[in-house]
Design a protein around this motif. Structure first.
Motif, PDB file in Angstrom:
ATOM      1  N   ILE A 200       0.850  -1.199   0.000  1.00  0.00           N
ATOM      2  CA  ILE A 200       0.000   0.000   0.000  1.00  0.00           C
ATOM      3  C   ILE A 200       0.879   1.240   0.000  1.00  0.00           C
ATOM      4  N   THR A 201       0.260   2.360  -0.399  1.00  0.00           N
ATOM      5  CA  THR A 201       0.884   3.681  -0.313  1.00  0.00           C
ATOM      6  C   THR A 201      -0.004   4.557   0.555  1.00  0.00           C
ATOM      7  N   VAL A 202       0.574   5.125   1.605  1.00  0.00           N
ATOM      8  CA  VAL A 202      -0.159   5.970   2.550  1.00  0.00           C
ATOM      9  C   VAL A 202       0.354   7.391   2.410  1.00  0.00           C
ATOM     10  N   THR A 203      -0.559   8.320   2.125  1.00  0.00           N
ATOM     11  CA  THR A 203      -0.204   9.735   1.967  1.00  0.00           C
ATOM     12  C   THR A 203      -0.910  10.539   3.055  1.00  0.00           C
ATOM     13  N   ILE A 204      -0.146  11.332   3.799  1.00  0.00           N
ATOM     14  CA  ILE A 204      -0.683  12.140   4.900  1.00  0.00           C
ATOM     15  C   ILE A 204      -0.469  13.601   4.550  1.00  0.00           C
ATOM     16  N   GLY A 282      -7.437   4.188  15.975  1.00  0.00           N
ATOM     17  CA  GLY A 282      -6.108   3.917  15.443  1.00  0.00           C
ATOM     18  C   GLY A 282      -5.468   5.137  14.814  1.00  0.00           C
ATOM     19  N   VAL A 283      -4.569   4.860  13.866  1.00  0.00           N
ATOM     20  CA  VAL A 283      -3.747   5.921  13.276  1.00  0.00           C
ATOM     21  C   VAL A 283      -4.586   6.906  12.476  1.00  0.00           C
ATOM     22  N   VAL A 284      -5.469   6.401  11.625  1.00  0.00           N
ATOM     23  CA  VAL A 284      -6.246   7.291  10.753  1.00  0.00           C
ATOM     24  C   VAL A 284      -7.116   8.230  11.578  1.00  0.00           C
ATOM     25  N   GLN A 285      -7.835   7.696  12.571  1.00  0.00           N
ATOM     26  CA  GLN A 285      -8.696   8.554  13.381  1.00  0.00           C
ATOM     27  C   GLN A 285      -7.891   9.576  14.169  1.00  0.00           C
ATOM     28  N   THR A 286      -6.732   9.200  14.664  1.00  0.00           N
ATOM     29  CA  THR A 286      -5.894  10.146  15.404  1.00  0.00           C
ATOM     30  C   THR A 286      -5.430  11.285  14.508  1.00  0.00           C
ATOM     31  N   VAL A 294      -5.741  11.614   5.347  1.00  0.00           N
ATOM     32  CA  VAL A 294      -5.022  10.366   5.124  1.00  0.00           C
ATOM     33  C   VAL A 294      -5.641   9.648   3.931  1.00  0.00           C
ATOM     34  N   THR A 295      -4.771   9.271   2.983  1.00  0.00           N
ATOM     35  CA  THR A 295      -5.217   8.538   1.797  1.00  0.00           C
ATOM     36  C   THR A 295      -4.436   7.229   1.718  1.00  0.00           C
ATOM     37  N   ILE A 296      -5.144   6.100   1.521  1.00  0.00           N
ATOM     38  CA  ILE A 296      -4.523   4.777   1.451  1.00  0.00           C
ATOM     39  C   ILE A 296      -4.875   4.153   0.103  1.00  0.00           C
ATOM     40  N   GLU A 297      -3.843   3.716  -0.637  1.00  0.00           N
ATOM     41  CA  GLU A 297      -4.039   3.084  -1.948  1.00  0.00           C
ATOM     42  C   GLU A 297      -3.353   1.719  -1.951  1.00  0.00           C
ATOM     43  N   ARG A 298      -4.074   0.730  -2.432  1.00  0.00           N
ATOM     44  CA  ARG A 298      -3.497  -0.607  -2.572  1.00  0.00           C
ATOM     45  C   ARG A 298      -2.839  -0.741  -3.945  1.00  0.00           C
TER      46      ARG A 298
END
Length: 321
Positions: A200-204, A282-286, A294-298
């Motif tokens: 995955i790619t996580v963009t904050i 967790g992380v996203v809600q925090t 926060v964007t998560i791509e598989r």
């Protein structure tokens, strides 16, 4: 008067005078021998009846014993009535404790404090799960099952390698192949070789500058727990000894400053990595509470090409021979 009569008279006179002298001498002798009380009574006989009666009354009063006066009872002031709280304070303070009681009290305090901390931590986790939706609970349960399955697969792989080494006819060649494979795996974990695979790619996005180093560290820990095999944050490879610190409005990874947006490249099983970041609390809600996006791509192919220089340890040496 005849001579005979005159002699008679003179003898009578002498006799009377002698009697008077004898009476005077006896009176004087008696007066000397009688006590003072008798002498004091003699004049009273010569007093008048009224004076004698007054003397008798005075003597009777002197002879009567004085009445014994009983001591008057002391008046005791009534004690003020104490309230229940005052009696409790008087019984508790000042404290009267022995050394053994003090030691027991300290031990009980430590035990109570530990139980309170444990209950508080359990209640926090229970409250987070209690407020989660049904699909979130199912996802958490699936994640736990996946972690257990990964550990079981790793165990079976190690057992297979052992069996191959024991049953192979050319054990030296088999050991060399396994050593090369192990070196490649360790190179990926140490960041000395590039890696590619699904992930995955996580963009904050952090436009307000509220994202801190500890939040990014929480994301790395969650990804590692979910089975991430290689992680790269912007242009820095994340390894076992990676540390994060706040640096101005940005974050420093192993001393290398990076700025938003923060981009994580993670190699691992996407079905495990994404739910690990989206669990309740967790992380996203925090991060969303800090006004970050926060964007998560598989992806089926993630390339982690940031490398670390191989560092030879100064003191540690291999113990195998």
């Amino acid at each position: 008067m005849s001579d005979h009569d005159e002699k008679r008279a003179e003898e009578l006179g002498d006799t009377r005078a002698d009697r008077r002298d004898d009476s005077n001498e006896s009176g004087n002798r008696l007066r000397k021998e009688l006590p003072e009380e008798v002498t004091s009574v003699v004049p009273a006989a010569r007093a008048t009846p009224e004076q004698a009666q007054e003397q008798e009354q005075a003597q009777a009063q002197e002879q009567e014993p004085e009445p014994v006066r009983e001591p008057e009872p002391e008046t005791v002031a009534p004690e003020p009535q104490m309230t229940g709280r005052q009696r409790l304070v008087e019984g508790l303070w000042p404290p009267r404790v022995s050394r053994a009681q003090l030691i027991v009290a300290v031990l009980l305090f430590g035990l109570g404090f530990g139980l309170a901390v444990q209950v508080a931590s359990n209640s926090d986790s229970d409250s987070a799960l209690r407020g989660a939706r049904q699909e979130d609970l199912v996802r958490i349960l699936d994640e736990l099952d996946d972690r257990s399955q990964r550990l079981e697969d790793e165990k079976q792989g190690l057992e297979k390698q052992r069996d191959e080494l024991e049953n192979s006819s050319d054990q030296a060649e088999e050991a060399r192949k396994q050593t090369i494979e192990k070196e490649r795996q360790l190179g990926i974990l140490a960041g000395t070789v590039a890696a590619e695979g699904p992930g995955i790619t996580v963009t904050i996005e952090d436009t307000r500058g509220t994202v801190e180093a500890n939040m990014l560290l929480d994301a790395i820990q969650e990804l590692r727990a979910a089975g991430a095999e290689a992680i790269q944050v912007n242009d820095v490879r994340v390894v076992a000894g990676t540390y994060l610190t706040d640096s101005g409005k940005g974050v420093a990874v192993d001393g290398n400053k990076i700025n938003a947006p923060f981009r994580f490249k993670v190699i691992g099983k996407p079905q495990d990595l994404e739910p690990a970041l989206n669990i309740p609390g967790g992380v996203v809600q925090t991060l969303e509470k800090e006004q970050a996006t926060v964007t998560i791509e598989r992806s089926t192919k993630i390339v982690v090409d940031a490398l670390r220089a191989a560092k030879r340890p100064d003191y540690a040496r291999s113990s195998s021979r």
